[in-house]
Design a protein around this motif. Structure first.
Motif, PDB file in Angstrom:
ATOM      1  N   GLU A   1      -3.721  59.444 -22.703  1.00 38.12           N
ATOM      2  CA  GLU A   1      -3.060  60.570 -22.048  1.00 38.12           C
ATOM      3  C   GLU A   1      -3.248  60.464 -20.756  1.00 38.12           C
ATOM      4  O   GLU A   1      -4.297  60.588 -19.993  1.00 38.12           O
ATOM      5  CB  GLU A   1      -3.311  62.062 -22.428  1.00 38.12           C
TER       6      GLU A   1
ATOM      7  N   ASP B   1      -2.180  62.304 -17.231  1.00 36.44           N
ATOM      8  CA  ASP B   1      -1.631  63.449 -16.610  1.00 36.44           C
ATOM      9  C   ASP B   1      -1.167  63.071 -15.053  1.00 36.44           C
ATOM     10  O   ASP B   1      -1.141  62.129 -14.807  1.00 36.44           O
ATOM     11  CB  ASP B   1      -2.934  64.444 -16.664  1.00 36.44           C
ATOM     12  N   SER B   2      -0.865  64.331 -14.378  1.00 40.46           N
ATOM     13  CA  SER B   2      -0.168  63.866 -13.083  1.00 40.46           C
ATOM     14  C   SER B   2      -1.394  63.575 -12.278  1.00 40.46           C
ATOM     15  O   SER B   2      -0.756  62.699 -11.193  1.00 40.46           O
ATOM     16  CB  SER B   2       0.408  65.283 -12.880  1.00 40.46           C
TER      17      SER B   2
END
Length: 167
Positions: free
Chosen positions: A100, A102-103
């Protein structure tokens, strides 16, 4: 100038008669000044042509400046588009490996390092980058675990023949 040219220009050629007067009357406008000699006439038209040339040159330079500005804008948009494609490819490769992003992680990655020399996305560099985190999972699930039929590919009702002639 020779004498023949002067007569034709002034409209005093006796061979042309009334036609020459009609042509010169149509050719002259009320806005055109009258000239005492050919030198003044040539100076006047030379200045007019020079002013037209300057105006055309200024317009050409303005068009060139606009074209240069548009070219730089297009180059910037291509760069942004390429970086968006890199971001999409990174997300795709991460999803294949169940990672995953994320930003914050995406902001830390130098996206331009995954561009080729021609500005296109280098998918091989991205795949090599993610190979450090493990190999990608299987792209497709096992068809027997999709809930279609019994595991192992057998029919859920073994008494019914699949051949329509035997039903």
């Amino acid at each position: 100038m020779d004498a023949d040219t002067t007569h034709v220009a002034s409209g005093n050629d006796p061979a042309m008669g009334d036609q020459s007067n009609a042509v010169t009357a149509d050719a002259t406008n009320e806005t055109d000044p009258t000239f005492e000699n050919d030198v003044d006439r040539w100076k006047h038209f030379s200045r007019l042509n020079e002013n037209k040339w300057k105006a055309a040159t200024e317009e050409l330079e303005a068009q060139r400046a606009k074209a240069t500005e548009l070219e730089s804008t297009i180059a910037q948009m291509r760069q942004e588009h390429s970086l968006n494609l890199v971001s999409i490819e990174l997300s795709h490769q991460a999803a294949l490996r169940d990672i995953e992003l994320d930003s914050e992680a995406m902001a830390a990655v130098n996206l331009s390092s995954f561009l080729g020399e021609d500005g296109t996305v280098d998918a091989e560099k991205i795949a090599k980058f993610f190979d450090r985190f493990g190999s990608p999972k299987r792209a497709f699930a096992d068809p027997t675990s999709l809930g279609i039929g019994m595991p192992g590919g057998k029919s859920s009702n073994p008494q019914v023949s699949l051949d329509a002639r035997n039903r």
